[in-house]
Design an enzyme around this catalytic site. Structure first.
Site, PDB file in Angstrom:
ATOM      1  N   LYS A  72       0.835  -1.204   0.000  1.00 50.19           N
ATOM      2  CA  LYS A  72       0.000   0.000   0.000  1.00 50.19           C
ATOM      3  C   LYS A  72       0.871   1.256   0.000  1.00 50.19           C
ATOM      4  O   LYS A  72       0.551   2.244  -0.658  1.00 50.19           O
ATOM      5  CB  LYS A  72      -0.944  -0.015   1.193  1.00 50.19           C
ATOM      6  CG  LYS A  72      -2.017  -1.097   1.066  1.00 50.19           C
ATOM      7  CD  LYS A  72      -3.198  -0.798   1.947  1.00 50.19           C
ATOM      8  CE  LYS A  72      -4.349  -1.740   1.665  1.00 50.19           C
ATOM      9  NZ  LYS A  72      -3.999  -3.162   1.894  1.00 50.19           N
ATOM     10  N   TYR A 180      -6.180  13.579  27.767  1.00 51.13           N
ATOM     11  CA  TYR A 180      -5.829  14.853  28.409  1.00 51.13           C
ATOM     12  C   TYR A 180      -4.521  14.722  29.187  1.00 51.13           C
ATOM     13  O   TYR A 180      -3.630  15.553  29.063  1.00 51.13           O
ATOM     14  CB  TYR A 180      -6.950  15.290  29.358  1.00 51.13           C
ATOM     15  CG  TYR A 180      -6.615  16.558  30.122  1.00 51.13           C
ATOM     16  CD1 TYR A 180      -6.966  17.804  29.621  1.00 51.13           C
ATOM     17  CD2 TYR A 180      -5.930  16.504  31.347  1.00 51.13           C
ATOM     18  CE1 TYR A 180      -6.645  18.968  30.304  1.00 51.13           C
ATOM     19  CE2 TYR A 180      -5.593  17.658  32.036  1.00 51.13           C
ATOM     20  CZ  TYR A 180      -5.963  18.883  31.505  1.00 51.13           C
ATOM     21  OH  TYR A 180      -5.634  20.031  32.186  1.00 51.13           O
ATOM     22  N   ASP A 191     -12.210  11.831  30.780  1.00 49.53           N
ATOM     23  CA  ASP A 191     -11.981  10.698  31.678  1.00 49.53           C
ATOM     24  C   ASP A 191     -11.501  11.233  33.024  1.00 49.53           C
ATOM     25  O   ASP A 191     -10.536  11.991  33.067  1.00 49.53           O
ATOM     26  CB  ASP A 191     -10.895   9.781  31.101  1.00 49.53           C
ATOM     27  CG  ASP A 191     -11.258   9.249  29.718  1.00 49.53           C
ATOM     28  OD1 ASP A 191     -12.267   8.536  29.607  1.00 49.53           O
ATOM     29  OD2 ASP A 191     -10.531   9.566  28.751  1.00 49.53           O
ATOM     30  N   ASP A 254     -16.477   9.888  31.429  1.00 49.03           N
ATOM     31  CA  ASP A 254     -16.246   8.608  32.109  1.00 49.03           C
ATOM     32  C   ASP A 254     -15.632   8.873  33.478  1.00 49.03           C
ATOM     33  O   ASP A 254     -14.618   9.562  33.579  1.00 49.03           O
ATOM     34  CB  ASP A 254     -15.252   7.737  31.308  1.00 49.03           C
ATOM     35  CG  ASP A 254     -15.872   7.167  30.044  1.00 49.03           C
ATOM     36  OD1 ASP A 254     -17.110   7.022  29.997  1.00 49.03           O
ATOM     37  OD2 ASP A 254     -15.118   6.869  29.094  1.00 49.03           O
TER      38      ASP A 254
HETATM   39  N1  DCP Z   1      -8.256   1.943  27.781  1.00 48.06           N
HETATM   40  C1  DCP Z   1      -7.617   0.742  27.489  1.00 48.06           C
HETATM   41  N2  DCP Z   1      -8.191  -0.143  26.629  1.00 48.06           N
HETATM   42  C2  DCP Z   1      -9.366   0.143  26.047  1.00 48.06           C
HETATM   43  C3  DCP Z   1     -10.023   1.353  26.322  1.00 48.06           C
HETATM   44  C4  DCP Z   1      -9.439   2.244  27.199  1.00 48.06           C
HETATM   45  O1  DCP Z   1      -6.533   0.479  28.023  1.00 48.06           O
HETATM   46  N3  DCP Z   1      -9.915  -0.740  25.204  1.00 48.06           N
HETATM   47  C5  DCP Z   1      -7.587   2.904  28.675  1.00 48.06           C
HETATM   48  C6  DCP Z   1      -6.486   3.610  27.906  1.00 48.06           C
HETATM   49  C7  DCP Z   1      -7.136   4.868  27.480  1.00 48.06           C
HETATM   50  C8  DCP Z   1      -8.026   5.189  28.666  1.00 48.06           C
HETATM   51  O2  DCP Z   1      -8.475   3.912  29.113  1.00 48.06           O
HETATM   52  O3  DCP Z   1      -6.178   5.883  27.242  1.00 48.06           O
HETATM   53  C9  DCP Z   1      -9.174   6.109  28.332  1.00 48.06           C
HETATM   54  O4  DCP Z   1      -9.953   5.544  27.285  1.00 48.06           O
HETATM   55  P1  DCP Z   1     -10.580   6.438  26.134  1.00 48.06           P
HETATM   56  O5  DCP Z   1     -11.373   5.529  25.276  1.00 48.06           O
HETATM   57  O6  DCP Z   1     -11.293   7.589  26.743  1.00 48.06           O
HETATM   58  O7  DCP Z   1      -9.318   6.901  25.252  1.00 48.06           O
HETATM   59  P2  DCP Z   1      -8.377   8.164  25.337  1.00 48.06           P
HETATM   60  O8  DCP Z   1      -8.770   9.058  26.459  1.00 48.06           O
HETATM   61  O9  DCP Z   1      -6.986   7.648  25.344  1.00 48.06           O
HETATM   62  O10 DCP Z   1      -8.608   8.905  23.952  1.00 48.06           O
HETATM   63  P3  DCP Z   1      -9.852   9.860  23.551  1.00 48.06           P
HETATM   64  O11 DCP Z   1      -9.316  11.236  23.434  1.00 48.06           O
HETATM   65  O12 DCP Z   1     -10.316   9.326  22.235  1.00 48.06           O
HETATM   66  O13 DCP Z   1     -10.893   9.727  24.611  1.00 48.06           O
HETATM   67 MG    MG Z   2     -10.749   9.618  26.694  1.00 48.97          MG
HETATM   68 MN    MN Z   3     -13.100   7.425  28.021  1.00 47.57          MN
END
Ligand code: DCP
Ligand code: MG
Ligand code: MN
Length: 339
Positions: A72, A180, A191, A254
């Site tokens: 790709k 964040y 979160d 969350d």
């Molecule tokens: N988490 C994880 N495995 C998952 C989902 C979440 O280990 N399947 C952990 C790591 C993530 C944290 O929880 O960083 C928070 O989940 P979020 O889905 O809110 O993801 P982020 O905060 O990292 O990114 P976003 O800005 O999209 O919310």
């Molecule tokens: Mg998040």
């Molecule tokens: Mn989250």
């Protein structure tokens, strides 16, 4: 969670990265975790290159780039586009699937069932499908939840919760986690860890679910609770929606309730990103240990297929740095935990 938003303009592989990133977003929207991660890893590898990768052979020789992805990359360099990306954009079924998967809490099986039933638009769902409360909210606020949340607004939601907690019991603390804490300019959701030094999880739960959440609902800051998306709820999580008094945009929130003796492990888990978590957990398992959001355990016995045969013995839960140390992983600042 996508690696977008970084300045790649000076990178010799900028255009390739741009297109691979679009492909990565596509697979993320399609909830194809495996391909999403493969693309994320490949993009991370390309970002580190100082020369332009032009052939499939060159690409395949790099770490985390398999032969198909390498092909790709060559296609992008030769044609300035990717047929696979164009075809999914034009495909009507993919477009509907993408639309439905964009509803909070909706997975592939639900989305496909709706497509099978002949539904093609959000309006079809509202008028014809039998929807859960969470799905109704996900559709009503589809555009809200699709928007990234600016860092300053994430902070404002955090302050709102901190102020409310302070009035209930000044010993409580709230820490903003997720993207964040990794320093992101904007986030997909908000979160937050809620904790109180010396308090048991039961005490924390009583205050949060007994007083904090109801009072924030009354004040109009919390709009509603949403059903947990997948795994079983052990009563330490709250998924829902909040909205600042100065705004009309509903945001995904969350909450994670954490007793201080689990704080270190919870900080690691909730900081992420998810790929970083997966890689430290894999490393722990290779060292006969186990890491989850509650702690690091040793003397874990695993069978032939790495399946776990016992719980192991808790070695550390409280201190984030200590967990890194015991695992033998050099400390990484949250902003560096991007894989
Ligand atoms: N988490 C994880 N495995 C998952 C989902 C979440 O280990 N399947 C952990 C790591 C993530 C944290 O929880 O960083 C928070 O989940 P979020 O889905 O809110 O993801 P982020 O905060 O990292 O990114 P976003 O800005 O999209 O919310
Ligand atoms: Mg998040
Ligand atoms: Mn989250």
């Amino acid at each position: 969670m996508n690696p977008a938003g970084r300045n790649d303009s000076s990178n010799p592989n900028a255009r390739t990265i741009e297109i691979l990133d679009q492909m990565c977003k596509h697979y993320d929207q399609m909830q194809d975790q495996w391909r999403t991660n493969a693309y994320r890893r490949a993009i991370a590898t390309l970002r580190k290159q100082n020369t332009k990768i032009t052939t499939s052979k060159q690409a395949a020789a790099l770490p985390a780039i398999g032969s198909r992805l390498a092909d790709k990359i060559e296609e992008i360099v030769l044609t300035d586009r990717l047929r696979r990306l164009d075809s999914t954009r034009d495909d009507p079924t993919d477009q509907v699937l993408r639309l439905f998967l964009g509803i909070y809490g909706v997975g592939l099986s639900q989305a496909n069932k709706w497509i099978q039933a002949g539904y093609r638009t959000l309006d079809d769902l509202v008028t014809k499908a039998k929807l859960t409360e969470s799905q109704k909210i996900g559709i009503e606020h589809y555009d809200d939840f699709a928007q990234r949340i600016p860092r300053a607004e994430v902070e404002a939601h955090g302050d709102f919760i901190k102020n409310a907690l302070r009035k209930l019991d000044p010993a409580f603390e709230a820490i903003i986690m997720g993207s964040y804490r990794r320093g992101a300019k904007n986030s997909g959701d908000i979160d937050i860890i809620i904790s109180k030094p010396g308090a048991s999880i039961t005490d924390i739960r009583d205050v949060v679910f007994g007083t904090l959440v109801p009072s924030l609902k009354t004040s109009g800051f919390l709009k509603c609770k949403l059903a947990a998306s997948s795994r079983s709820d052990d009563g330490t999580k709250w998924h829902g929606v909040s909205c600042l008094p100065t705004s009309t945009t509903w945001r995904r929130l969350d909450l994670l309730l954490v007793p201080d003796y689990e704080m270190g492990a919870a900080l690691i888990y909730f900081t992420g990103n998810d790929i970083f978590n997966r890689s430290v957990r894999l490393l722990a398992s290779k060292k006969g240990m186990r890491l989850n959001q509650r702690g690091l355990y040793k003397d874990v016995v695993r069978g032939k297929n790495r399946e776990r045969l016992n719980d192991g013995i808790l070695v550390e839960g409280r201190r984030e740095k200590k967990i890194f140390e015991i695992l033998g992983v050099p400390w990484r600042e949250p902003t560096e935990r991007i894989c």
